[in-house]
Motif scaffolding. Structure first.
Motif, PDB file in Angstrom:
ATOM      1  N   ASP A   1      25.630  72.655 -52.760  1.00  0.00           N
ATOM      2  CA  ASP A   1      27.062  72.255 -52.697  1.00  0.00           C
ATOM      3  C   ASP A   1      27.660  73.558 -53.108  1.00  0.00           C
ATOM      4  O   ASP A   1      28.302  73.772 -54.493  1.00  0.00           O
ATOM      5  N   LEU A   2      27.562  74.261 -52.883  1.00  0.00           N
ATOM      6  CA  LEU A   2      28.644  75.980 -53.193  1.00  0.00           C
ATOM      7  C   LEU A   2      30.326  75.673 -52.447  1.00  0.00           C
ATOM      8  O   LEU A   2      30.711  75.855 -53.972  1.00  0.00           O
ATOM      9  N   HIS A   3      30.391  74.801 -51.698  1.00  0.00           N
ATOM     10  CA  HIS A   3      31.652  74.936 -51.592  1.00  0.00           C
ATOM     11  C   HIS A   3      32.256  73.929 -50.779  1.00  0.00           C
ATOM     12  O   HIS A   3      33.321  73.592 -50.685  1.00  0.00           O
ATOM     13  N   SER A   4      31.430  72.656 -50.396  1.00  0.00           N
ATOM     14  CA  SER A   4      31.382  71.458 -49.479  1.00  0.00           C
ATOM     15  C   SER A   4      29.638  70.706 -50.125  1.00  0.00           C
ATOM     16  O   SER A   4      29.298  70.931 -50.562  1.00  0.00           O
ATOM     17  N   GLU A   5      30.349  69.348 -49.848  1.00  0.00           N
ATOM     18  CA  GLU A   5      29.042  68.247 -50.409  1.00  0.00           C
ATOM     19  C   GLU A   5      27.890  68.091 -49.197  1.00  0.00           C
ATOM     20  O   GLU A   5      26.444  68.708 -50.024  1.00  0.00           O
ATOM     21  N   ARG A   6      28.091  68.919 -48.098  1.00  0.00           N
ATOM     22  CA  ARG A   6      27.187  68.896 -47.122  1.00  0.00           C
ATOM     23  C   ARG A   6      26.956  70.628 -46.706  1.00  0.00           C
ATOM     24  O   ARG A   6      27.689  70.992 -46.774  1.00  0.00           O
ATOM     25  N   GLY A   7      25.620  70.744 -45.899  1.00  0.00           N
ATOM     26  CA  GLY A   7      25.269  71.994 -45.361  1.00  0.00           C
ATOM     27  C   GLY A   7      24.597  71.122 -44.160  1.00  0.00           C
ATOM     28  O   GLY A   7      25.423  70.354 -43.297  1.00  0.00           O
ATOM     29  N   ALA A   8      24.728  72.175 -43.031  1.00  0.00           N
ATOM     30  CA  ALA A   8      24.275  72.073 -42.062  1.00  0.00           C
ATOM     31  C   ALA A   8      23.321  71.430 -41.361  1.00  0.00           C
ATOM     32  O   ALA A   8      22.183  71.254 -42.629  1.00  0.00           O
ATOM     33  N   LEU A   9      23.145  70.341 -40.677  1.00  0.00           N
ATOM     34  CA  LEU A   9      21.557  69.995 -40.077  1.00  0.00           C
ATOM     35  C   LEU A   9      20.459  70.657 -39.491  1.00  0.00           C
ATOM     36  O   LEU A   9      21.658  71.092 -38.511  1.00  0.00           O
ATOM     37  N   ARG A  10      19.791  70.744 -39.358  1.00  0.00           N
ATOM     38  CA  ARG A  10      19.038  70.880 -38.502  1.00  0.00           C
ATOM     39  C   ARG A  10      19.310  70.797 -36.615  1.00  0.00           C
ATOM     40  O   ARG A  10      19.498  69.493 -36.163  1.00  0.00           O
ATOM     41  N   GLY A  11      19.891  72.309 -36.099  1.00  0.00           N
ATOM     42  CA  GLY A  11      20.125  72.159 -34.592  1.00  0.00           C
ATOM     43  C   GLY A  11      21.604  71.872 -34.759  1.00  0.00           C
ATOM     44  O   GLY A  11      22.084  71.608 -33.325  1.00  0.00           O
ATOM     45  N   GLU A  12      22.207  71.850 -35.636  1.00  0.00           N
ATOM     46  CA  GLU A  12      23.936  71.631 -35.847  1.00  0.00           C
ATOM     47  C   GLU A  12      24.509  73.189 -35.721  1.00  0.00           C
ATOM     48  O   GLU A  12      23.556  74.496 -35.826  1.00  0.00           O
ATOM     49  N   HIS A  13      25.832  73.342 -34.400  1.00  0.00           N
ATOM     50  CA  HIS A  13      26.402  74.796 -34.915  1.00  0.00           C
ATOM     51  C   HIS A  13      26.201  75.416 -36.260  1.00  0.00           C
ATOM     52  O   HIS A  13      26.333  75.490 -36.977  1.00  0.00           O
ATOM     53  N   PRO A  14      25.528  77.409 -35.669  1.00  0.00           N
ATOM     54  CA  PRO A  14      24.861  78.192 -36.687  1.00  0.00           C
ATOM     55  C   PRO A  14      26.497  78.649 -37.601  1.00  0.00           C
ATOM     56  O   PRO A  14      26.166  79.130 -38.556  1.00  0.00           O
TER      57      PRO A  14
END
Length: 379
Positions: free
Chosen positions: A10-23
């Motif tokens: 939760d550094l700056h957004s509620e969510r991070g990337a899911l596996r396989g999403e744009h890096p």
């Protein structure tokens, strides 16, 4: 919920990337641009452009019969060049190369040439074209502009300091001068594109930019993001949350550009100054979510949108991209409701032609995405 690629915390957004999403970054970019250098415009009336520029808080770095170079008080490159032309238009952004050698590498890989630049103080540049069709230049300045005296930040009594004579401000009143909010520097530019993914990857692969935040359409996350806030990769040196922002839309063009000022008082008093001179506020004052900036948006006489901002987030290369749903209400933590003018949501014959063209041509916009975009901007 699928596994996260990295611990986002939760550094700056509620969510991070899911596996396989744009890096959100390229493994081997051609160069790593150091910053946004300046923006290039064309306008038929340089006199009128200079009047607004001074009211908005720019200084004039150089003026010829055919060009107006605008600057902030910080040292470095100018913020903007406006060249005389029959029609008002945004030409494109110019990024700053960290070293002269980066220009040679960029020219070699892209099959272009290093040519002299007409920036005040001299320099060289490489001219490119992004997948959206924007002319993009990367420049290295020979003699950066020297710093000028800036606007003094007001001393604040926050309430936490003891009520003693050593408090930050004692026996002194606070009066923000009614004057232009003196621009310190260029912060970022926002562009609309009908080929979002191709354009995003080009900036990451060519200029080494990295994504701070992705936005996606509700119910369509599996189709990928539709907006990206992108920063320069300076390693461990903090960079603005976004130097460039791209979003999918029916058109291809300039959305707005942002210029840093000293603090909230400078931003607010500068806004009063612009109001008194009859300029149109597009949206503000408020505080953003992505980037956290205090913001105030204005229209210049040619209808271009410009932003005063202060107190934005600074990220090192260690911060991974956040992911959040796109919505009109999600653009600000506080402030007045987002306006139709800011969103560009007022229908016009030209906008309708853009929509029809985007749906007909080979773009990333189809009817489900268009409907989801409209829903997001009205949510």
């Amino acid at each position: 919920m699928p596994d996260l690629v990295t611990p986002h915390q939760d550094l700056h957004s509620e969510r991070g990337a899911l596996r396989g999403e744009h890096p959100g970054r390229s493994r081997n970019p051609v160069i790593k641009a150091a910053d946004l250098a300046w923006l290039e415009f064309e306008k038929p009336d340089l006199e009128r452009a200079e009047v607004f520029a001074r009211d908005f808080g720019f200084g004039v770095a150089a003026r010829t019969p055919d060009a107006l170079w605008l600057r902030g008080v910080f040292g470095g490159p100018p913020c903007m060049v406006i060249r005389a032309a029959p029609v008002s238009r945004f030409v494109g952004p110019v990024f700053r190369a960290a070293e002269r050698a980066d220009l040679a590498r960029l020219a070699r890989v892209t099959g272009t040439s290093v040519v002299p630049s007409d920036v005040p103080g001299g320099g060289e540049a490489v001219a490119l074209l992004d997948p959206s069709g924007f002319p993009v230049r990367v420049a290295h300045c020979a003699e950066p502009l020297a710093a000028l005296p800036g606007q003094r930040a007001l001393t604040l009594n926050t309430g936490a300091a003891p009520r003693t004579r050593t408090a930050p401000r004692v026996d002194v009143t606070q009066r923000a001068p009614r004057e232009p909010a003196r621009v310190q520097r260029l912060g970022h530019v926002v562009l609309e594109t009908r080929v979002f993914r191709r354009t995003l990857d080009w900036y990451l692969d060519t200029l080494g930019l990295i994504v701070s935040d992705f936005l996606f359409l509700d119910g369509q996350r599996e189709r990928g993001p539709t907006m990206a806030f992108i920063r320069c990769d300076r390693g461990g040196v903090p960079a603005d949350h976004h130097t460039l922002a791209l979003h999918l839309g029916p058109g291809t063009g300039y959305v707005h550009s942002a210029y840093q000022v000293t603090d909230l008082d400078a931003l607010a008093a500068g806004g009063e100054y612009l109001t008194e001179r009859g300029y149109q506020r597009s949206w503000g004052i408020g505080r953003h979510i992505q980037g956290s900036q205090l913001f105030d948006y204005w229209r210049d006489p040619d209808r271009f949108m410009l932003e005063h901002f202060a107190d934005g987030d600074l990220f090192t290369c260690d911060v991974e991209a956040g992911w959040a749903p796109m919505s009109g209400s999600g653009l600000a933590q506080w402030g007045p409701p987002v306006t139709r003018d800011f969103l560009g949501a007022s229908p016009s014959p030209a906008r309708l032609r853009e929509v029809l063209r985007a749906l007909r041509d080979d773009t990333e916009l189809d009817p489900p995405r268009l409907l989801a975009l409209l829903k997001a901007m009205n949510s």
